[in-house]
Each structure stands twice: as C-alpha cells, then as structure tokens.
Design a protein around this motif. Structure first.
Motif, PDB file in Angstrom:
ATOM      1  N   UNK A  42      10.150  -5.785  67.196  1.00 33.57           N
ATOM      2  CA  UNK A  42      11.609  -5.943  67.013  1.00 33.57           C
ATOM      3  C   UNK A  42      12.255  -4.628  66.634  1.00 33.57           C
ATOM      4  N   UNK A  43      11.559  -3.821  65.834  1.00 35.01           N
ATOM      5  CA  UNK A  43      12.113  -2.539  65.414  1.00 35.01           C
ATOM      6  C   UNK A  43      12.262  -1.599  66.600  1.00 35.01           C
ATOM      7  N   UNK A  44      11.237  -1.590  67.504  1.00 33.81           N
ATOM      8  CA  UNK A  44      11.313  -0.737  68.694  1.00 33.81           C
ATOM      9  C   UNK A  44      12.485  -1.167  69.576  1.00 33.81           C
ATOM     10  N   UNK A  45      12.657  -2.467  69.751  1.00 39.06           N
ATOM     11  CA  UNK A  45      13.769  -2.974  70.568  1.00 39.06           C
ATOM     12  C   UNK A  45      15.113  -2.581  69.963  1.00 39.06           C
ATOM     13  N   UNK A  46      15.221  -2.697  68.637  1.00 39.69           N
ATOM     14  CA  UNK A  46      16.473  -2.322  67.968  1.00 39.69           C
ATOM     15  C   UNK A  46      16.766  -0.843  68.153  1.00 39.69           C
ATOM     16  N   UNK A  47      15.739  -0.023  67.979  1.00 36.87           N
ATOM     17  CA  UNK A  47      15.932   1.429  68.102  1.00 36.87           C
ATOM     18  C   UNK A  47      16.333   1.811  69.518  1.00 36.87           C
ATOM     19  N   UNK A  56      17.598  11.448  65.442  1.00 37.38           N
ATOM     20  CA  UNK A  56      16.966  10.608  64.426  1.00 37.38           C
ATOM     21  C   UNK A  56      16.188   9.459  65.059  1.00 37.38           C
ATOM     22  N   UNK A  57      16.816   8.778  66.031  1.00 33.25           N
ATOM     23  CA  UNK A  57      16.170   7.610  66.649  1.00 33.25           C
ATOM     24  C   UNK A  57      14.953   8.031  67.466  1.00 33.25           C
ATOM     25  N   UNK A  58      15.101   9.153  68.164  1.00 37.27           N
ATOM     26  CA  UNK A  58      13.969   9.645  68.966  1.00 37.27           C
ATOM     27  C   UNK A  58      12.767   9.964  68.075  1.00 37.27           C
ATOM     28  N   UNK A  59      13.034  10.579  66.926  1.00 34.76           N
ATOM     29  CA  UNK A  59      11.953  10.913  65.988  1.00 34.76           C
ATOM     30  C   UNK A  59      11.280   9.649  65.481  1.00 34.76           C
ATOM     31  N   UNK A  60      12.056   8.631  65.186  1.00 41.56           N
ATOM     32  CA  UNK A  60      11.492   7.385  64.671  1.00 41.56           C
ATOM     33  C   UNK A  60      10.653   6.685  65.736  1.00 41.56           C
ATOM     34  N   UNK A  93       4.935   5.482  68.008  1.00 45.41           N
ATOM     35  CA  UNK A  93       4.119   5.629  69.216  1.00 45.41           C
ATOM     36  C   UNK A  93       4.880   5.448  70.504  1.00 45.41           C
ATOM     37  N   UNK A  94       6.188   5.608  70.443  1.00 49.85           N
ATOM     38  CA  UNK A  94       7.036   5.438  71.636  1.00 49.85           C
ATOM     39  C   UNK A  94       7.603   6.780  72.078  1.00 49.85           C
ATOM     40  N   UNK A  95       6.735   7.740  72.352  1.00 49.26           N
ATOM     41  CA  UNK A  95       7.177   9.088  72.727  1.00 49.26           C
ATOM     42  C   UNK A  95       7.954   9.061  74.035  1.00 49.26           C
TER      43      UNK A  95
END
Length: 890
Positions: free
Chosen positions: A826-831, A879-883, A888-890
């Motif tokens: 869910x966090x990846x989808x939100x980001x 910021x979002x890209x770094x997170x 693990x979502x480079x």
C-alpha cells in the motif's frame, strides 16, 4: 489586572460558544462599545492627546475596499493609542459631494419629468437636504459593521452650520489677502453637468479616434501653406494661429505672415514657439487657445485672441459659420466633410488610439473650455506646504513618496474653486447695482439690492478645511487646544495631490490663527502622513466595474466576519505599496480567528489563569521560551506600528500565534499540565499571561474575536480599555531558547522521517533517543515523545530504522522500531500516486514559466507563486524517489 481562579476555568470555557460565529456577536459587541462611551474623546482629559480625522466619504457613497482599508488602519492606530493611555479622538463625518449629490437628486426629478429649474434654487436645495436626511449616510451603518471606533458624538458634515462658517471665514480672509481672484481661464468643462470640474473628476481613457491632416493656406503647392494634424477637427473654428518651432528651417519663411483660415476666412498668423516639437508630425500645429490647455498657455505668451466656439452644452456657437447649433461631435463630421470637399484633407488615420478625458460622474468627454471662474492663487500657499515637509513639521511615510509630493507642490497651478452648481457652499461674493463687488463674511450682511454670485465652491475647498473646521474653527475650542494638529492622516497615495495638498495649504495658511495658539506647533494640520497603496484583486489587477473584479467588503463581513476582512487588509498594508487580496486571503484570516478561539478555549478548559508569574527559575524551558518570545514579539509589533508597517505587525503576530503558541507551546503545555506534574500551576499562569498579552496585541486589528476571548479569559470589562502590553523588563534566557530550538528541530525531523516511512500521524512507535543527555535535552524527553508520537523502548526492543539529527550541542540518534507498522504494498502504491501528481505539477509549472507570453503579462506575485510551486514539486519528486529506492523500487 483581574485574577481568575483555576477552579472557574471550566465555567469560563463554557461561557464561550462551541465555535466562533462572528455574525452572532459583532453587532452587539459594537453597540456595547458605543453605549459604554469608549470611543468618546474628552478634551479636558489629562492624558496626552491623539487624533485622526476620518477622510470624509461622499454622502452618496457606500463602503468599497479602499474605504475598508483606510478605516481598518485608522481604527488599528486609534485602538492601540487608547490602550497606551492616550485621550483618543477619531472624528467621523461626510462630504456633501456637490456634483454627485446634485446629480442623484436631479435624476430623481427627471424621473418625474421635472428639472431643478422647475423648482427654483431654494426649493431644489430643500429637496437635496430631504434626500440627505432620508437616504444619505449609508456608509455610517457600514462603518459600524467593520468596527470603526469613531466618536459618533462628533460626527460632522461639510454643509453643517459650523463648517459653513469656517468656509465663509477663510474665503473672506484669502480674498482680502489677494489670494482669491476671478479670471477667465481654461477649465475642465462637463457639457452634461454644465460646470467646471476638478482634475480628480476627470478619468483618462484610451479611445479609438481619427487623426486628420489638414492643409491651411493656399491649395497651390507653390504658395504659402502648412499641413497640421488634429483629432478634434471641430475646434479649428476657434483657431487663431499656426505654430512652428523657431529653429525649424522648413517654416522660417512663413514666420510673421498670415494664412487664410479654411472655414472662417480669417487671416491667422504663423508664430514661433519652443513648445512645438519639430519631430512630431509635420512640425506645425494649429492653435485653439480657448479649447486646449497647451494652446491656452501659448495664446497667453503670444497675446492671441481666444474665441470660445462652444456653448455650455458642447454645441458650436458664435463661430459665425453654418455649423452653429451643431453638437461638437456632429460638427466634427460635417467640418471634415467640407474640408475634404475643399481638398484640404491630406490624410486620415483611422482608428487612432489616443487618451481622452471623461467625466467621472456623467461619463461624457470633457471639453477644455475658456470660462470665467474663481481661482486660488497657490504660489505662496504651495511653498508653505512644501517647506513644512522640508522642515520636518510633517513627515511623509513612506519617505519614498516625498519626491512625488515635491514634484506636485512645487509646480502647482492656480486652483479653480468655482462650480456652476446649486448644491454646495455658495461663493460669498456679492455684486452691487452699480458694478460693486464685495466679499461678506459669516457675520456680515450684503446691502439690499445686491446679488450673490450664483456659483458654489469646489467640494475640495471645504474638505480642505476638515482637520480644523470639524473641531470648531474659527472659534477657539477645547478640541482644537487638545487635538490639533492631528496626529496622522491615513489615506491612499492616489489623492496625495488633491485632498492632502489642499489641507496642507489651508493648514499652513491659518497656522498663526489665534484659535490655534493652543495647538502643539499648529504649523500643519497633521504631523504624520501615512500613504498606503491601492487594493487590487488577487492577480494584482485594479478593481473596476468594467472588469467585474470588484469585491464588496460587506460581503466578506457577512461570509467571514469583520475581523477576517480587517486582518486581510492590514496584513497586506505596506507603506506606499499596493496590496492584492482575494477570497483565499479572507478565508485564511477567518481560519486564524478560529485558531485563536480554539486555542483560548483549550487554555480555559485546562485551567489557564491570570495572575502573578512564578519566579523564572521555577519555570520550565518551554515557559521561559514562550515568555521571551512574547516579549520580542511585543517589541517588534510596537516598532512596526510606530513605523506604520501594518503588514509586518500582522505577520509577526500571525506567525507567533499560529506557529509558536498554537503549534508548539500548547502542545508542550499539554505535557506540563499532565496530572501530577510539578509544573502545572506555573504553566497555567504562563498560558494565561501569553494569551492575555497576545489578545491585547491583536485587538487593534481584530477587535471582535479578541474582545470575546479576552473578557472570558481575564474577567475584565473590555479589551478596548485594557492596557497595552508593556515591556517585561526581564532578560531573555538564551539557554532555554536554545534547548527549545533543538527540541523543535528534533521533533520536526522525526515527524518528517515518520511521514517518509508512511506512518500515520496518530500511530505511536517505540523509539530510543541516543545521546539525548549530551544534547542537554534529557528533561525534554516526555515532550519529544508526546509531540513525535513515540513510546519508550521495552525489553527486547530492536530498531528497524534510524535517523541522526545534529543539534546545537550534540547529534541525537533516533532509533525506531517500525516493523509491522507499514503495509509495504500500500505504501508503494501511495508513493507512486504522489509521484505522478508531483510530476504533473512540475510539467505544468515548467510550461507556464517557459511561456514568454504568459511571463510578459502575469503580475510578479503570480510568477513568484508558480516558481515556488515548481520548486516544491521538484523537492517532492526527489523525496518520493528516494523513499521508493529504500523500498526496493529503483
């Protein structure tokens, strides 16, 4: 100071409604202030005097945003001075508005098929007075709506008996001193109103006209002739010369000769004058002294005839041509047609954009017209007004406006003071049966058989006496002795030249008057002149009916409350600068009032008291820090008010109240008010002390919400008559300030890290604060845990994430156990959703800032706002890209 007991705190909190509703309390609060006499000035008081006269609005008018700004700033100044212990007079009143009022009543008569001539002068004046009593003064009710603390017992009107006496007195003095004279000069003439009007009542607009080039003299190229260009062909009937530059070689052979006028057949001379620009057009211009201001001056220099070829209605008259009786615009077409038939129209340029003066009242094109009028000789008066500023008797704020003042006052032309109206102060000049002319003062009577001049005085003449006529001049009164000269004039820079200059000329002229001897100096009508800018819409555009972007201030009062209107305007008021306001600003100000309300209610519910503060060493760092910040804010606000920097004062109070008191101190206070805390009693007193002072500091700008809250908080009678906060006289505690600064940085970084990790704001997380003692924040651990939503680590604690925060004395490592607290998918989808929104925002703002057409038209504040949005979008993407990389979502 009233001391409130802790046990009454809940009762006091219950005295407030559940939420702030301005419409439910404002009217009653204001009437209560008036009934209590808080705004009434006592000239016999021992307090030092402070006075402002309200720039008198037109009796026909209603409150617009410019008025609302004026009134808000004046009210803020007078409320603060009253709290500082001054005897304050804010004197209200209205202007009779000669042209505007007469026009209103004439329109009413026209609806009944009548004219003022049908009634006669005396009955018409009675009709105007009836209208004034029944319909005038709408603006007074609106002033009450926004909280104007004026002394209604001293309300004045420029046609009052007392003010009329002042007008007649000063007219006679100036006439006897040779400063008022009658002469035939060029004026702004309104053919619809059939009167001269002032420069301020002329609005220039760009209109599409026609530039016609005409041939004067012979139609034979080998014989004397010139070509001139004009947009006003009809005025050629009044031409008395053709002018060229004395050094223009093309026309030197014509100087001293005459040319035949194409229509009248008169011989008109060719003259040389340095005013003519040889580079413009053909370098030759036609001269119509009675219908153009520049031509009039040239006519005086060369002693030219000045025939008036239009009557009072704008029709051609006495020209001796077949065009007599035609309207000026009808004649323009007919004359051009005849000239074309003669072969004299050399060229026509259509459309030709040029600036044309129009009557503000009636809308028609103004006609420069030679007319017999009454004038004030301004040379000595203007010099005295200029010298008063040069000598420091009056100080202009901001100083940057001084050059404009001197440019105007040092180059002023004589002032036309007569108007061909019936409503107004009638000129006190009488004519005898044998040609006698005499001026009679208020206590004199003209001989039988003499007739009074039919004209009335320009409205600016009576309003120019406003600072002292409203206080009883020419009589010697207690009000003049106590309150004159006035302390400050607050007005827009746009009327610097009209009203302010006239008040300064009259004020310096009467400065040696016996009635003003008791005044402090008495050389000028006001010691300070504060000039604010114009209120514009949120895009920086001038408000106007044609644009449809005007804002009714009473609409904002209805929707957001008077405090929100006032705070929005004061927060944008920098000396001499325009301010842009929109609905978002008003909503923000309403939110600020709500924030104050909720903060005070919270404080009351938690036992805030007004009483003597504990010794400094018995207070916490947070308590000492907020008291020191309060003292600095008080000093900054005082300095800003003293410099008329309303925006700076409001910004300082806004950020102190919202960012420091509400966002930090109230949260810290919750920890200190916890059951069993040894600091609870001290914190309750600090909380009450801070809110008491904050409400008093804010009261001049937002009087309604502060009155409501202050009375409940303190039990006092009214914040209107409360003391202005005084200096604490205690040295600031640098160590407490440093430690609270470190606490704020630590909490902010933890909150940011939590957000980046996707933790919900309310979610508590176990954390270990390593090296907190080295940072000298060990006493602040409960506060850090409360504000950052952390819990103490239990046995078996294992950190899954950590951050390092460098503080002033040491670096604190915050180790957190976030295991099981985040849904990774869910966090990846939100980001990813947030990243897409940020990328869209970046693309949009980049496109706008890369559009040259947009940049050339957009106001600077709009461009600045979009630039800021672009920067925020870039930071969000980073910021979002770094997170995402961390996940693990480079």
């Amino acid at each position: 100071m009233v001391t409130s007991a802790p046990e009454n705190s809940q009762n006091r909190a219950d005295a407030l409604p559940k939420s702030w509703d301005p419409s439910a309390v404002e009217e009653a609060l204001y009437q209560g202030w008036v009934d209590a006499g808080y705004f009434e000035a006592d000239p016999a008081s021992d307090k030092p005097g402070y006075s402002i006269v309200l720039p008198p609005p037109n009796v026909t008018g209603s409150l617009h945003m410019g008025h609302a700004l004026d009134h808000t700033l004046m009210d803020a100044l007078t409320r603060r001075k009253r709290m500082q212990g001054y005897e304050v007079l804010w004197l209200p009143g209205m202007d009779h508005a000669g042209i505007a009022t007469q026009t209103v009543v004439e329109k009413q008569l026209a609806a009944d098929g009548k004219t003022k001539e049908d009634l006669g002068r005396e009955r018409f004046i009675e009709k105007v007075w009836d209208w004034k009593r029944e319909s005038g003064g709408t603006i007074q009710g609106q002033m009450r709506r926004i909280g104007d603390g004026v002394d209604w017992s001293r309300d004045r009107f420029t046609m009052d008996d007392g003010l009329s006496r002042a007008v007649q007195t000063i007219f006679k003095r100036m006439y006897d001193d040779g400063l008022i004279y009658r002469a035939e000069r060029l004026v702004n003439w309104s053919p619809v109103l059939q009167t001269a009007i002032s420069d301020i009542e002329v609005k220039f607009e760009e209109v599409e006209g026609e530039l016609v080039s005409l041939r004067y003299g012979s139609l034979n190229d080998d014989e004397p002739h010139v070509i001139v260009a004009t947009t006003r062909v009809e005025t050629m009937l009044g031409d008395t010369a053709v002018a060229v530059h004395p050094d223009d070689e093309r026309y030197k052979h014509l100087l001293g000769t005459t040319l035949e006028h194409p229509i009248t057949g008169r011989q008109i001379p060719v003259i040389a004058d340095e005013y003519v620009d040889p580079e413009f057009g053909t370098g030759a211009v036609k001269i119509t002294p009675a219908h153009d201001p520049n031509d009039f001056e040239m006519g005086l220099r060369h002693n030219l005839p000045m025939p008036t070829i239009m009557d009072k209605t704008g029709k051609i008259a006495d020209s001796g041509t077949r065009f007599d009786g035609m309207d000026r615009f009808e004649a323009r077409v007919a004359i051009r047609k005849e000239l074309a038939e003669q072969g004299r129209v050399v060229a026509e340029k259509r459309p030709y954009l040029h600036s044309v003066g129009h009557s503000e009242r009636s809308g028609e094109t103004i006609e420069p017209r030679l007319s017999m009028q009454w004038w004030v000789k301004v040379e000595s008066l203007a010099k005295a007004a200029g010298d008063a500023v040069r000598g420091g008797d009056m100080v202009i704020h901001p100083q940057s406006q001084e050059p404009r003042w001197f440019d105007w006052i040092d180059n002023m032309h004589d002032w036309c003071i007569s108007r061909q109206l019936w409503w107004g102060h009638r000129i006190p000049i009488w004519y005898g049966p044998d040609g006698e002319v005499a001026c009679f003062g208020p206590d004199e009577t003209a001989p039988e058989g003499w007739e009074q001049d039919p004209d009335v005085l320009d409205t600016w003449f009576s309003s120019g006496l406003w600072p002292f006529s409203t206080m009883g001049w020419p009589a010697k009164t207690p009000e003049l002795d106590k309150f004159y000269p006035t302390s400050v004039l607050v007005t827009g820079y746009d009327i610097l030249f009209f009203w302010v200059a006239r008040m300064m000329m009259f004020g310096t002229y009467v400065s040696g008057d016996e009635a003003l001897d008791g005044g402090e100096g008495g050389k000028v009508p006001f010691k300070d002149l504060f000039l604010h800018g114009l209120v514009r819409d949120q895009f920086g555009k001038k408000m106007s009916k044609s644009r449809g972007n005007g804002i009714d201030p009473l609409d904002w009062v209805d929707r957001f409350g008077a405090d929100a209107l006032r705070f929005t305007l004061a927060r944008g008021a920098n000396p001499g600068s325009d301010l842009a306001v929109g609905e978002d600003h008003a909503q923000s100000s309403r939110n600020f009032a709500n924030k104050l309300f909720n903060a005070t209610k919270f404080a009351l519910m938690n036992g805030a008291v007004i009483g003597e503060l504990p010794a400094r060493d018995a207070l916490t760092d947070a308590d000492r820090w907020i008291l020191d910040r309060l003292e600095q804010v008080r000093a900054d606000v005082d300095a800003a008010f003293d410099r008329y920097e309303f925006s700076k004062a409001c910004e300082t109070l806004y950020h102190f109240a919202w960012d420091e008191v509400c966002d930090w101190y109230l949260e810290l206070a919750k920890v200190q008010l916890a059951e069993g805390s040894v600091h609870a009693d001290g914190t309750k007193t600090v909380l009450g002390t801070v809110l008491d002072a904050l409400l008093r500091l804010l009261h001049p700008v937002i009087p309604f919400v502060t009155e409501t809250l202050w009375k409940v908080l303190t039990g006092g009678e009214s914040v209107v008559i409360a003391d202005w906060p005084a200096a604490a006289g205690v040295a600031a505690d640098a160590d407490s300030s440093r430690r609270i600064g470190d606490l704020q940085k630590l909490v902010t970084e933890i909150r940011r890290f939590r957000s980046d990790q996707g933790l919900k704001p309310s979610q508590k997380v176990a954390a270990r604060l390593a090296n907190i003692d080295a940072a000298q924040l060990d006493a602040q651990v409960p506060a850090v845990q409360s504000l950052a939503r952390l819990t103490s680590p239990e046995e078996g604690f294992s950190a899954s994430a950590s951050i390092e925060v460098r503080l002033s004395r040491a670096t604190v490592t915050v180790e957190l156990d976030t295991s099981g607290t985040i849904d990774i998918g869910a966090e990846i989808a939100r980001l990813r959703k947030d990243l897409a929104a940020a990328e869209k925002e970046l693309a949009g703002t980049t496109a706008k800032l890369g559009n040259e057409a947009f940049l050339s038209k957009a106001p600077a504040p709009v461009v600045e706002k979009i630039t800021g949005r672009k920067q925020i979008a870039e930071e969000e993407i980073d910021r979002i890209t770094a997170r995402l990389k961390e996940l693990g979502q480079a």
